[in-house]
Design an enzyme around this catalytic site. Structure first.
Site, mmCIF file in Angstrom:
data_model
loop_
_atom_site.group_PDB
_atom_site.id
_atom_site.type_symbol
_atom_site.label_atom_id
_atom_site.label_comp_id
_atom_site.label_asym_id
_atom_site.label_seq_id
_atom_site.Cartn_x
_atom_site.Cartn_y
_atom_site.Cartn_z
ATOM 1 N N ARG A 37 14.148 49.583 59.447
ATOM 2 C CA ARG A 37 14.585 50.059 60.764
ATOM 3 C C ARG A 37 15.255 48.949 61.574
ATOM 4 O O ARG A 37 16.188 49.222 62.333
ATOM 5 C CB ARG A 37 13.399 50.647 61.528
ATOM 6 C CG ARG A 37 12.994 52.016 61.009
ATOM 7 C CD ARG A 37 11.772 52.541 61.709
ATOM 8 N NE ARG A 37 11.467 53.903 61.308
ATOM 9 C CZ ARG A 37 10.322 54.517 61.543
ATOM 10 N NH1 ARG A 37 9.354 53.886 62.195
ATOM 11 N NH2 ARG A 37 10.119 55.757 61.150
ATOM 12 N N LYS A 195 2.108 72.145 53.093
ATOM 13 C CA LYS A 195 1.781 73.355 53.843
ATOM 14 C C LYS A 195 3.004 74.125 54.328
ATOM 15 O O LYS A 195 3.934 73.541 54.878
ATOM 16 C CB LYS A 195 0.914 72.991 55.050
ATOM 17 C CG LYS A 195 -0.455 72.433 54.675
ATOM 18 C CD LYS A 195 -1.286 72.166 55.923
ATOM 19 C CE LYS A 195 -2.685 71.695 55.559
ATOM 20 N NZ LYS A 195 -3.523 71.455 56.755
ATOM 21 N N GLY A 348 9.492 61.199 55.191
ATOM 22 C CA GLY A 348 8.851 60.067 54.537
ATOM 23 C C GLY A 348 8.687 60.207 53.040
ATOM 24 O O GLY A 348 9.014 59.297 52.267
ATOM 25 N N GLY A 371 10.456 63.698 62.241
ATOM 26 C CA GLY A 371 10.321 64.868 63.103
ATOM 27 C C GLY A 371 11.647 65.313 63.692
ATOM 28 O O GLY A 371 11.935 66.510 63.785
#
Length: 394
Positions: A37, A195, A348, A371
């Protein structure tokens, strides 16, 4: 999306405030473990320095308590690493919101962890105005936080004299727009993960847009249940079978489809020592756990990918961390690497798979946002980008 871009602005002699994403992993001693980053933030910083701007950079790090800056919250190690990469000293400014510090043209300083400031996470207007007063140009280069309305990602963009996207943010916007608004067809989405519930909205959103929706991991098991297959002791969400069926029906009504596994790799446990068995999907036993797709399914998915025009990739199709359950994700990664399609990948686990199979150079664009990447694909408005859009005509 129309936003001003840093590369189009004259920055000589200007005070430039860059909101970067320098939230890097550290060990217990505070040493930086991985600096991707920081390196990703360099193009915007270097552009400003090379063109004679006085540069201020800030970022969040970890989860500090607002109003406090403990030893583990400090950006001091980031300042050292940034200085090494830029080959010039980078001062760390601790109490910076009210100004009182000087930055000369051609100099860069790092402003201490922005989430230590009271009001940052709540997008406090008074705080945002104080920050905006520090600069002539505000640059948002932190796509990973674009889905959050905070003082350094949203509020300051409203009040700074000029607000624009940095090199990294601009590239993210361009790549995501290319993949979602004007995609080359067929548009193939790959959504893996444990999920359905965590990715239900993105699955529904993509079902309206894509030509093929490849599902993997626990998500695929829930879809298998919906199609009437037995999945033994596999990870799944039986309560979401109706939702999975709805998504398949949505795709079918558009002449698109959700290709489900015809063969799978099963074991009785998830471990590096587990014995993997390749079986037809119709032969899954009551105590089997589906941990990967089988070779026939992998070949089918590779064919779909080979004919794609655009690929959006978020998640593996198996427990690729263990080699005996990595075959499906490996073949899919290889197919993507050899495809002529434009591929944007994010998340990720996806980045970990890209690194494991050494295909980073073959991916069209690797998103830095987790996100934010998912929310963009869902069609949600990202507050930080909306703030930049609102300043485009200023």
């Amino acid at each position: 999306m129309q936003v001003k871009k840093l590369a189009d602005l004259a920055v000589a002699g200007k005070r430039v405030f860059i909101r970067a994403d320098l939230n890097v992993p550290q060990d217990e001693a505070g040493n930086i473990v991985e600096d991707t980053r920081i390196r990703a933030s360099l193009p915007s910083i270097r552009y400003c320095l090379d063109n004679g701007a006085a540069v201020m950079v800030t970022s969040h790090l970890g989860r500090p308590t607002e109003g406090e800056c403990r030893a583990e919250d400090t950006l001091a190690p980031i300042a050292v690493r940034l200085g090494e990469l830029l080959s010039k000293p980078v001062r760390l400014i601790r109490d910076w919101v009210d100004g009182g510090f000087e930055v000369k043209p051609g100099e860069v300083v790092l402003l201490e962890n922005c989430r230590c400031n009271k009001g940052e996470k709540k997008d406090n207007e008074e705080l945002a105005k104080k920050m905006a007063a520090l600069c002539d140009i505000y640059v948002n280069d932190a796509f990973g936080t674009a889905h959050r309305a905070e003082a350094t990602t949203h509020g300051i963009a409203r009040f700074a004299p000029v607000a624009c996207a940095g090199m990294l943010m601009g590239a993210e916007i361009d790549a995501l727009t290319k993949a979602t608004e004007t995609p080359a067809r067929p548009l193939v989405a790959i959504v893996g993960g444990a999920k359905v519930s965590s990715k239900l909205t993105i699955l529904k959103s993509l079902a309206d847009k894509v030509d093929q929706l490849i599902v993997g991991g626990g998500i695929a098991n829930t879809f298998l249940l919906a199609s009437g297959k037995r999945i033994g002791d596999s990870l799944a969400e039986p309560e979401l079978v109706k939702e999975a069926q709805t998504i398949m029906d949505m795709m079918k009504a558009r002449g698109a489809e959700v290709p489900l596994p015809v063969d799978v790799v099963v074991a009785d446990e998830v471990s590096a020592l587990a014995r993997a068995n390749r079986i037809p999907v119709d032969e899954v036993g009551p105590h089997d756990r589906i941990l990967d797709v089988g070779p026939k399914t992998s070949a089918q998915l590779a064919q779909i990918i080979a004919h794609a025009g655009t690929i959006v990739w978020n998640g593996p199709v198996g427990v690729f961390e263990h080699n005996q359950f990595a075959g499906g994700t490996k073949m899919m990664a290889s197919a993507i690497a050899h495809s002529d399609a434009f591929c944007i990948a994010g998340g990720g686990d996806t980045l970990a798979a890209i690194a494991k199979f050494h295909i980073a150079q073959d991916i069209g664009y690797i998103s830095t946002g987790g996100g934010a990447f998912l929310e963009f694909l869902e069609g949600k408005t990202l507050p930080a980008i909306a703030a930049l859009e609102g300043r485009f005509t200023d």
